[in-house]
Design a protein around this motif. Structure first.
Motif, mmCIF file in Angstrom:
data_model
loop_
_atom_site.group_PDB
_atom_site.id
_atom_site.type_symbol
_atom_site.label_atom_id
_atom_site.label_comp_id
_atom_site.label_asym_id
_atom_site.label_seq_id
_atom_site.Cartn_x
_atom_site.Cartn_y
_atom_site.Cartn_z
ATOM 1 N N LEU A 163 0.626 -1.334 -0.018
ATOM 2 C CA LEU A 163 0.687 -0.351 -0.012
ATOM 3 C C LEU A 163 0.770 0.859 -0.451
ATOM 4 C CD1 LEU A 163 -3.059 -0.861 2.196
ATOM 5 C CD2 LEU A 163 -3.092 -1.280 0.050
ATOM 6 N N LEU A 164 1.745 1.232 0.546
ATOM 7 C CA LEU A 164 2.955 2.867 0.897
ATOM 8 C C LEU A 164 3.137 2.910 -0.521
ATOM 9 C CD1 LEU A 164 4.079 1.764 4.729
ATOM 10 C CD2 LEU A 164 2.763 3.625 3.961
ATOM 11 N N GLN A 165 3.953 2.064 -0.867
ATOM 12 C CA GLN A 165 4.824 1.632 -2.093
ATOM 13 C C GLN A 165 3.269 2.175 -2.883
ATOM 14 O OE1 GLN A 165 5.665 -2.139 -3.704
ATOM 15 N NE2 GLN A 165 7.137 -0.763 -5.622
ATOM 16 N N ALA A 166 2.823 1.669 -3.411
ATOM 17 C CA ALA A 166 1.606 2.115 -4.264
ATOM 18 C C ALA A 166 1.006 3.983 -4.142
ATOM 19 C CB ALA A 166 -0.281 1.600 -3.890
ATOM 20 N N VAL A 167 0.635 4.268 -2.654
ATOM 21 C CA VAL A 167 0.818 5.296 -2.744
ATOM 22 C C VAL A 167 2.064 7.089 -2.816
ATOM 23 C CG1 VAL A 167 0.914 7.156 -0.771
ATOM 24 C CG2 VAL A 167 -0.942 5.242 -0.810
ATOM 25 N N GLU A 168 2.685 6.178 -3.030
ATOM 26 C CA GLU A 168 4.618 6.732 -2.919
ATOM 27 C C GLU A 168 4.495 6.973 -4.806
ATOM 28 O OE1 GLU A 168 7.860 8.873 -2.668
ATOM 29 O OE2 GLU A 168 6.582 8.510 -1.788
ATOM 30 N N CYS A 169 3.613 6.272 -5.449
ATOM 31 C CA CYS A 169 3.278 6.665 -7.631
ATOM 32 C C CYS A 169 2.049 7.510 -7.013
ATOM 33 C CB CYS A 169 3.838 5.350 -7.579
ATOM 34 S SG CYS A 169 5.162 4.312 -7.738
ATOM 35 N N LEU A 170 1.560 7.318 -6.419
ATOM 36 C CA LEU A 170 0.618 7.930 -7.271
ATOM 37 C C LEU A 170 0.482 9.713 -6.587
ATOM 38 C CD1 LEU A 170 -2.163 5.820 -5.695
ATOM 39 C CD2 LEU A 170 -2.177 6.765 -8.179
ATOM 40 N N THR A 171 0.781 9.913 -5.336
ATOM 41 C CA THR A 171 1.577 10.817 -5.113
ATOM 42 C C THR A 171 2.659 11.666 -5.630
ATOM 43 O OG1 THR A 171 2.663 10.074 -3.265
ATOM 44 C CG2 THR A 171 0.799 10.888 -2.375
ATOM 45 N N GLY A 172 3.620 11.065 -6.258
ATOM 46 C CA GLY A 172 4.651 11.225 -7.299
ATOM 47 C C GLY A 172 4.427 11.810 -8.594
ATOM 48 N N GLU A 173 4.186 10.915 -9.491
ATOM 49 C CA GLU A 173 3.731 11.733 -10.920
ATOM 50 C C GLU A 173 2.502 12.073 -10.913
ATOM 51 O OE1 GLU A 173 5.957 10.082 -14.282
ATOM 52 O OE2 GLU A 173 8.211 10.012 -13.597
ATOM 53 N N ALA A 174 1.703 10.505 -10.652
ATOM 54 C CA ALA A 174 0.348 10.920 -10.842
ATOM 55 C C ALA A 174 -0.100 12.175 -10.060
ATOM 56 C CB ALA A 174 -0.225 9.149 -10.316
ATOM 57 N N GLY A 175 0.509 12.268 -8.733
ATOM 58 C CA GLY A 175 -0.036 13.109 -7.796
ATOM 59 C C GLY A 175 0.695 14.547 -8.167
ATOM 60 N N LEU A 176 1.069 14.692 -9.840
ATOM 61 C CA LEU A 176 1.531 16.460 -9.714
ATOM 62 C C LEU A 176 0.804 16.833 -11.308
ATOM 63 C CD1 LEU A 176 4.712 15.926 -9.808
ATOM 64 C CD2 LEU A 176 3.451 17.008 -7.992
ATOM 65 N N THR A 177 -0.079 17.939 -11.122
ATOM 66 C CA THR A 177 -1.062 18.833 -12.100
ATOM 67 C C THR A 177 -0.414 19.660 -12.939
ATOM 68 O OG1 THR A 177 -3.057 18.939 -12.920
ATOM 69 C CG2 THR A 177 -2.819 19.331 -10.811
ATOM 70 N N ALA A 178 -0.207 20.139 -13.856
ATOM 71 C CA ALA A 178 0.721 21.692 -14.361
ATOM 72 C C ALA A 178 -0.575 22.483 -14.459
ATOM 73 C CB ALA A 178 1.121 20.606 -15.590
ATOM 74 N N GLU A 179 -0.127 23.319 -13.196
ATOM 75 C CA GLU A 179 -1.186 25.051 -13.912
ATOM 76 C C GLU A 179 -0.569 25.724 -14.073
ATOM 77 O OE1 GLU A 179 -2.297 25.068 -9.433
ATOM 78 O OE2 GLU A 179 -3.600 23.572 -10.136
#
Length: 288
Positions: free
Chosen positions: A193-209
């Motif tokens: 779970l921690l590994q998955a969350v790390e991925c989600l809050t990394g590149e997947a968790g970023l948005t370009a504004e």
């Protein structure tokens, strides 16, 4: 002299306030934090499907729009995608409860500015090839059990985060140990779970504004270290309930204070104190 390891939590790039509408989904730990926020007067919808533990069932709950097939067992009609609190003895009433939960979930998701997700376990049970949210005490022979991978979790959640660019996503991993899986198996599960969350809050968790002529990456998905606080700061059984698995009320209150310090402004924290006093007054039972 330091007597405990303090978890260093980075300041949140965004804050939660009384103007926000919050949807909380996941394990029973999310119910605990949701109750704390509700007592302090924030706008919270907590687990319309009931408590769910594995990431794939939680994602399914957020995307379900149609009535699932019901299963009858021990005098109750169950949805395998829902918690047992939704089950009913009458099939029609069960269908109404399930449809109401779907409607509530979809409305809350559309209106939410903040979605708080708590993953409980990476161990899942599948019935006829489909992962279920709850086994409802059906025979063990009805299910196959396995541990999902971090890649499977990311594949389910990354598109969901991208679908709602207007929302802030806050992920936690429940500190509650699933000892029925076995202590070693529980550790493997939490690591997944921690590994998955790390991925989600990394590149997947970023948005370009885009601001003026510059493109700035803003975090859409962040992680709150409830798991680490329980295991490191509160590594003593006096912070556990009588079952030695769930956090005690003292531990929940402490973790919530760390949560509020991270995600709320001082002004919101002051208002929380006032609203909690008012809530406690409503719970008071006069002697006469």
């Amino acid at each position: 002299m330091k007597l405990q390891t303090i978890v260093d939590i980075a300041p949140s790039p965004w804050k939660i306030g009384y103007e926000d509408k919050i949807l909380m989904v996941g394990s029973c730990f999310s119910d605990e934090i949701g109750a704390q926020l509700t007592q302090r007067g924030l706008q919270v919808t907590s687990n319309p499907f009931g408590t769910l533990y594995n990431p794939l069932s939680i994602a399914q709950a957020l995307t379900m729009t149609e009535m699932p097939e019901l299963v009858r067992h021990e005098g109750l009609w169950h949805s395998m995608a829902h918690h047992g609190s939704i089950s009913r003895a009458d099939k029609t009433e069960a269908e109404q409860a399930v449809l109401a939960s779907i409607k509530t979930m979809q409305r809350a998701l559309q209106e939410a500015t903040v979605v708080i997700v708590t993953f409980g376990t990476a161990w899942v049970y599948a019935m006829n090839g489909a992962i279920v949210g709850n086994c409802h005490k059906l025979p063990e022979s009805s299910f196959t059990r396995r541990r999902i991978t971090a890649e499977e979790i990311v594949a389910a959640w990354k598109p969901l985060i991208a679908r709602y660019p207007d929302k802030h996503w806050l992920f936690t991993v429940s500190p509650i140990r699933h000892i029925r899986d076995g202590l070693h198996e529980n550790q493997l599960s939490k690591a997944t779970l921690l590994q998955a969350v790390e991925c989600l809050t990394g590149e997947a968790g970023l948005t370009a504004e885009r601001s003026y002529s510059e493109t700035v990456l803003q975090p859409k998905a962040v992680y709150f270290e409830a798991f680490e606080i329980m295991l490191d700061e509160l590594r003593d059984y006096r912070f556990y309930a009588d079952d030695l698995v769930h956090p005690s009320s003292l531990a929940v209150n402490y973790i919530f204070e760390r949560f509020a310090d991270t995600f709320c402004t001082p002004q919101t924290r002051n208002e929380m104190i006032l609203q909690l006093k008012r809530w406690k007054q409503t719970q008071h039972r006069p002697l006469h």
